[in-house]
Design an enzyme around this catalytic site. Structure first.
Site, PDB file in Angstrom:
ATOM      1  CG  HIS A   1      59.399  32.574 -89.804  1.00  0.00           C
ATOM      2  ND1 HIS A   1      60.179  31.803 -90.588  1.00  0.00           N
ATOM      3  CD2 HIS A   1      60.255  32.950 -88.592  1.00  0.00           C
ATOM      4  CE1 HIS A   1      61.366  31.688 -90.040  1.00  0.00           C
ATOM      5  NE2 HIS A   1      61.172  32.403 -88.719  1.00  0.00           N
TER       6      HIS A   1
ATOM      7  CG  ASP B   1      54.372  28.605 -88.730  1.00  0.00           C
ATOM      8  OD1 ASP B   1      54.620  28.178 -87.627  1.00  0.00           O
ATOM      9  OD2 ASP B   1      55.215  29.397 -89.403  1.00  0.00           O
TER      10      ASP B   1
ATOM     11  CD  GLN C   1      56.746  32.620 -82.158  1.00  0.00           C
ATOM     12  OE1 GLN C   1      56.639  32.748 -80.957  1.00  0.00           O
ATOM     13  NE2 GLN C   1      57.985  32.474 -82.816  1.00  0.00           N
TER      14      GLN C   1
ATOM     15  CE  LYS D   1      60.258  29.466 -83.107  1.00  0.00           C
ATOM     16  NZ  LYS D   1      61.114  30.559 -83.097  1.00  0.00           N
TER      17      LYS D   1
ATOM     18  CB  CYS E   1      62.653  35.112 -90.035  1.00  0.00           C
ATOM     19  SG  CYS E   1      64.375  34.574 -89.708  1.00  0.00           S
TER      20      CYS E   1
HETATM   21  N1  PMP Z   1      57.096  30.092 -88.178  1.00  0.00           N
HETATM   22  C1  PMP Z   1      57.203  31.134 -87.104  1.00  0.00           C
HETATM   23  C2  PMP Z   1      55.854  31.939 -86.947  1.00  0.00           C
HETATM   24  C3  PMP Z   1      58.194  31.230 -86.358  1.00  0.00           C
HETATM   25  O1  PMP Z   1      58.216  32.026 -85.448  1.00  0.00           O
HETATM   26  C4  PMP Z   1      59.331  30.670 -86.588  1.00  0.00           C
HETATM   27  C5  PMP Z   1      60.758  30.883 -85.650  1.00  0.00           C
HETATM   28  N2  PMP Z   1      60.990  32.225 -85.416  1.00  0.00           N
HETATM   29  C6  PMP Z   1      59.447  29.502 -87.733  1.00  0.00           C
HETATM   30  C7  PMP Z   1      58.321  29.537 -88.405  1.00  0.00           C
HETATM   31  C8  PMP Z   1      60.637  28.578 -87.851  1.00  0.00           C
HETATM   32  O2  PMP Z   1      60.845  27.979 -86.788  1.00  0.00           O
HETATM   33  P1  PMP Z   1      62.331  26.953 -86.921  1.00  0.00           P
HETATM   34  O3  PMP Z   1      63.207  27.916 -87.107  1.00  0.00           O
HETATM   35  O4  PMP Z   1      62.354  26.412 -85.331  1.00  0.00           O
HETATM   36  O5  PMP Z   1      62.247  26.215 -87.853  1.00  0.00           O
END
Ligand code: PMP
Length: 405
Positions: free
Chosen positions: A121, A198, A201, A224, A362
């Site tokens: 991401h 990270d 998910q 999430k 993203c």
């Molecule tokens: N890493 C991953 C794998 C994600 O799916 C996301 C959110 N889509 C993020 C990081 C960023 O999370 P946040 O916007 O809640 O900070």
């Protein structure tokens, strides 16, 4: 097996209608819905308990502090951290990664290397690029194959005594790939590198135990995993966190301040400057209690069944192309239908009450590798059902001829 209807009944938003149609919520990768217990907990906090924490002698302040710290303990127990002060409250995954990039990153030297993967991401790419620019470090990338799996043989060749940190996602948000983080952690430690996972998910889909994984950092977002937005967690090993400089200065993170010098507070407060998201932290504790009420083996089985059922049904659609066909994947189906723009498909699905995400999610480098601008992504959570998948497939079957004409 779990009673999914009983679980659904805990999520009031699932009763909502969108454009007059019952909501089918397949955008769980972006954020999950909240159970009534979390909603009520936050309401109760603001109605009856609101006060600032950690410094008040009065009753409300002490009660709010206890509730906030109890949430930290609940999270510590759930993810298997050794100490409660290894749980640092953040704004979310992005904030946690930036904390590590700025604080742990401060200890790096020119020529040191950081390894990330091609499926990250943006929030697990950009902070490392910024750090490399600041400190003269080098960013190396684990490549991904056509199925959306990391090429771990290449990863092993990238590792060296120059590698100081490996930062990879546990589960890909755009492809659903579950990475073999156990191997990545073992191989990284063998060259003395630290590992950040990270987990944005992960915790809502699989059981995570940070001590069993032996990761050095694990980051995630509350929103999430059925909790509030604006709150998340950085887990870090005590010794590492103790060696790292503070990220932000301010109230709560200090021991003593004079106009010439400041000494810093102990963990976790050293990394929690300013008044935190108190209601969010308490609500996140309640979201973990909700997770505690589920049997994670049943969650995995249910979500795998949904994934297989939906994938099989979608395979019958003419011109469908899947992105992300890893042997080990969960909860995410990314696809395109030949000749149709994902945005148009998403817009018409919305008119039928179905929420999916369209775009690059993203993860632009993932889309670049597949030479596409984006996908349609359906991402599942524990409250989704096969009946909802049937509604989704029927809707697609109606939409396709409309858009093709
Ligand atoms: N890493 C991953 C794998 C994600 O799916 C996301 C959110 N889509 C993020 C990081 C960023 O999370 P946040 O916007 O809640 O900070």
């Amino acid at each position: 097996m779990m009673d999914i209807q009983k679980i659904r009944s805990q999520f009031p938003i699932l009763e909502e209608k969108i454009h007059g149609k019952p909501l089918v919520y397949f955008d769980n990768g972006a954020t999950t819905q909240k159970p009534l217990s979390v909603i009520n907990r936050i309401e109760n906090y603001y109605t009856k308990e609101n006060a600032n924490i950690h410094r008040g002698v009065h009753t409300l302040s002490q009660e709010a502090t206890t509730a906030y710290e109890n949430a930290r303990n609940t999270i510590q127990t759930y993810i298997g951290a050794q100490h409660n002060h290894e749980i640092i409250f953040t704004k979310g995954t992005t904030d946690g990664i930036n904390l590590v990039a700025n604080s742990f990153g401060e200890l790096l030297k020119p020529g040191d290397e950081i390894i990330i993967s091609a499926m990250e991401h943006h929030s697990n790419i950009v902070p490392w690029q910024m750090l490399c620019e600041r400190k003269g470090c080098k960013l190396r990338i684990i490549p991904m194959n056509a199925k959306g799996e990391l090429e771990l043989e290449v990863f092993e060749r990238l590792l060296s005594e120059r590698t100081k940190l490996v930062a990879v996602t546990h589960i890909s948000n755009s492809l659903g790939t579950v990475n073999d983080v156990e191997q990545i952690i073992k191989k990284s430690h063998a060259v003395g590198a630290k590992v950040l996972i990270d987990g944005a998910q992960s915790i809502q889909h699989i059981k995570v135990d940070v001590q069993a994984l032996d990761c050095d950092f694990y980051v995630f977002s509350g929103h999430k995993l059925f909790g509030p937005t604006g709150i998340g967690v950085l887990y870090g090993k005590e010794a590492l966190l103790n060696n790292m400089p503070p990220y932000q200065g301010g109230g709560d993170m200090i021991k003593e301040v004079t106009l010439t010098k400041t000494t810093y507070n102990d963990l976790p407060h050293k990394f929690e400057a300013g008044t935190p998201n108190i209601a969010g932290g308490i609500g996140l504790g309640t979201a973990f209690e909700f997770l505690n009420s589920l049997n994670m083996d049943d969650v995995v089985a249910h979500e795998q069944e949904l994934l297989n059922y939906a994938t099989q049904a979608l395979t019958k659609i003419e011109g469908i192309q899947f992105y992300g066909e890893a042997a080990n994947k969960t909860s995410v189906i990314s696809f395109l239908i030949e000749g149709l723009h994902p945005y148009d498909v998403g817009t018409l699905l919305d008119k039928m009450g179905i929420a999916v995400r369209t775009g690059h999610h993203c993860t632009q480098p993932v889309m670049d590798q597949f030479k596409i601008p984006g996908t349609i992504r359906a991402s599942f959570a524990i409250y989704n059902t096969k009946e909802e998948v049937d509604i989704f497939i029927k809707a697609l079957e109606r939409i396709i001829p409309i858009l093709k004409n």
